[in-house]
Design a protein around this motif. Structure first.
Motif, mmCIF file in Angstrom:
data_model
loop_
_atom_site.group_PDB
_atom_site.id
_atom_site.type_symbol
_atom_site.label_atom_id
_atom_site.label_comp_id
_atom_site.label_asym_id
_atom_site.label_seq_id
_atom_site.Cartn_x
_atom_site.Cartn_y
_atom_site.Cartn_z
ATOM 1 N N ARG A 69 0.865 -1.293 0.011
ATOM 2 C CA ARG A 69 0.094 0.050 0.162
ATOM 3 C C ARG A 69 1.017 1.128 -0.047
ATOM 4 O O ARG A 69 0.732 2.290 -0.717
ATOM 5 C CB ARG A 69 -0.915 0.082 1.170
ATOM 6 C CG ARG A 69 -1.909 1.184 1.305
ATOM 7 C CD ARG A 69 -2.834 1.075 2.711
ATOM 8 N NE ARG A 69 -3.649 0.341 2.586
ATOM 9 C CZ ARG A 69 -4.913 0.344 1.830
ATOM 10 N NH1 ARG A 69 -5.208 1.504 1.188
ATOM 11 N NH2 ARG A 69 -5.810 -0.641 2.064
ATOM 12 N N THR A 73 1.078 4.044 -3.077
ATOM 13 C CA THR A 73 0.603 5.311 -2.759
ATOM 14 C C THR A 73 1.802 6.340 -3.460
ATOM 15 O O THR A 73 1.555 7.381 -3.946
ATOM 16 C CB THR A 73 0.443 5.619 -1.512
ATOM 17 O OG1 THR A 73 -0.472 4.415 -1.072
ATOM 18 C CG2 THR A 73 -0.112 7.035 -1.321
ATOM 19 N N GLN A 102 -2.738 -1.191 -8.555
ATOM 20 C CA GLN A 102 -3.821 -1.092 -7.551
ATOM 21 C C GLN A 102 -4.855 -1.903 -7.856
ATOM 22 O O GLN A 102 -5.492 -2.453 -6.723
ATOM 23 C CB GLN A 102 -4.373 0.286 -8.392
ATOM 24 C CG GLN A 102 -3.475 1.563 -7.710
ATOM 25 C CD GLN A 102 -3.937 2.839 -8.424
ATOM 26 O OE1 GLN A 102 -4.050 2.975 -9.675
ATOM 27 N NE2 GLN A 102 -3.867 3.838 -7.434
ATOM 28 N N ARG A 106 -6.220 -4.799 -4.924
ATOM 29 C CA ARG A 106 -7.837 -4.875 -4.409
ATOM 30 C C ARG A 106 -8.025 -6.373 -4.583
ATOM 31 O O ARG A 106 -8.762 -6.954 -3.536
ATOM 32 C CB ARG A 106 -8.651 -4.118 -5.481
ATOM 33 C CG ARG A 106 -10.252 -4.415 -5.017
ATOM 34 C CD ARG A 106 -11.047 -3.483 -5.938
ATOM 35 N NE ARG A 106 -10.733 -2.130 -5.387
ATOM 36 C CZ ARG A 106 -10.529 -0.934 -6.311
ATOM 37 N NH1 ARG A 106 -10.939 -1.191 -7.842
ATOM 38 N NH2 ARG A 106 -10.558 0.202 -6.031
ATOM 39 N N SER A 109 -6.491 -7.925 -1.184
ATOM 40 C CA SER A 109 -7.045 -7.897 -0.338
ATOM 41 C C SER A 109 -8.308 -8.619 0.327
ATOM 42 O O SER A 109 -9.088 -8.935 -0.405
ATOM 43 C CB SER A 109 -7.275 -6.371 -0.147
ATOM 44 O OG SER A 109 -6.408 -5.608 -0.187
ATOM 45 N N ASP A 113 -10.893 -2.153 -0.079
ATOM 46 C CA ASP A 113 -11.392 -0.668 0.040
ATOM 47 C C ASP A 113 -12.413 -0.073 -0.558
ATOM 48 O O ASP A 113 -12.937 -0.550 -1.579
ATOM 49 C CB ASP A 113 -10.111 0.356 -0.267
ATOM 50 C CG ASP A 113 -8.885 -0.294 0.471
ATOM 51 O OD1 ASP A 113 -8.832 -0.264 1.777
ATOM 52 O OD2 ASP A 113 -7.655 -0.382 -0.141
ATOM 53 N N GLU A 114 -13.176 0.757 -0.030
ATOM 54 C CA GLU A 114 -14.185 1.568 -0.743
ATOM 55 C C GLU A 114 -13.469 2.169 -1.847
ATOM 56 O O GLU A 114 -12.391 2.520 -1.805
ATOM 57 C CB GLU A 114 -14.709 2.678 0.246
ATOM 58 C CG GLU A 114 -15.551 2.116 1.305
ATOM 59 C CD GLU A 114 -16.677 1.438 0.859
ATOM 60 O OE1 GLU A 114 -17.487 1.897 0.110
ATOM 61 O OE2 GLU A 114 -17.054 0.470 1.588
ATOM 62 N N GLN A 117 -10.608 4.934 -1.963
ATOM 63 C CA GLN A 117 -9.739 4.865 -0.767
ATOM 64 C C GLN A 117 -8.815 3.871 -0.971
ATOM 65 O O GLN A 117 -7.966 3.543 0.192
ATOM 66 C CB GLN A 117 -10.726 4.417 0.310
ATOM 67 C CG GLN A 117 -11.781 5.183 0.518
ATOM 68 C CD GLN A 117 -11.465 6.552 1.035
ATOM 69 O OE1 GLN A 117 -10.559 6.773 1.801
ATOM 70 N NE2 GLN A 117 -11.754 7.589 0.277
ATOM 71 N N GLY A 118 -8.422 3.241 -2.097
ATOM 72 C CA GLY A 118 -7.522 2.334 -2.056
ATOM 73 C C GLY A 118 -6.027 2.825 -2.326
ATOM 74 O O GLY A 118 -5.797 4.220 -2.274
ATOM 75 N N GLU A 121 -5.123 6.143 -4.727
ATOM 76 C CA GLU A 121 -6.389 6.513 -5.209
ATOM 77 C C GLU A 121 -6.620 8.077 -4.931
ATOM 78 O O GLU A 121 -7.661 8.819 -5.596
ATOM 79 C CB GLU A 121 -7.787 5.727 -4.964
ATOM 80 C CG GLU A 121 -7.481 4.346 -5.984
ATOM 81 C CD GLU A 121 -8.684 3.230 -5.497
ATOM 82 O OE1 GLU A 121 -9.591 3.809 -4.823
ATOM 83 O OE2 GLU A 121 -8.699 2.326 -6.198
#
Length: 129
Positions: A69, A73, A102, A106, A109, A113-114, A117-118, A121
């Protein structure tokens, strides 16, 4: 006759390291175009994120989604901030790689994440497959 460097297992067969030539190193890095430095850093972030997502040869042994993560980011911030500076020719493939990471995050995981919110993002906007 005293030996200043007695032969011990720690120093046997080793020679003192030469001091780095900082002037040459500075000149060398000054000769590297910014686009090359940016893309090289991006590729390193991508590679490290892929390993932490478990996409490397030994997969789950190196899987660490928290680390992935952070790396994704950082990559998103770098790619987003530098895109106008390095042209679409270079930024396009970096964006594609970022999106793939990304989406892989997802998928890896347990708790999704919403949207928006990943990892990364907040820089790229929501990523959909």
């Amino acid at each position: 006759m005293s030996d200043a460097n007695p032969a011990t297992p720690e120093n046997q067969g080793t020679e003192p390291a030469a001091a780095p030539d900082f002037d040459t190193m500075t000149r060398d890095i000054a000769d590297v175009p910014a686009v090359e430095v940016i893309t090289t850093v991006a590729v390193h972030l991508m590679s490290s994120a892929a390993v932490n997502l478990g996409l490397a040869e030994e997969g789950d042994q190196h899987k660490d989604l928290d680390e992935a993560r952070k790396l994704i980011t950082a990559l998103a911030g770098l790619v987003t901030a530098s895109a106008t500076e390095i042209s679409n020719f270079h930024a396009g493939p970096l964006r594609d790689g970022l999106k793939s990471l990304q989406l892989a995050f997802r998928e890896a995981s347990v708790v999704a994440d919403e949207p928006g919110q990943g990892p990364g993002e907040k820089y790229t906007g929501p990523v959909f497959g």
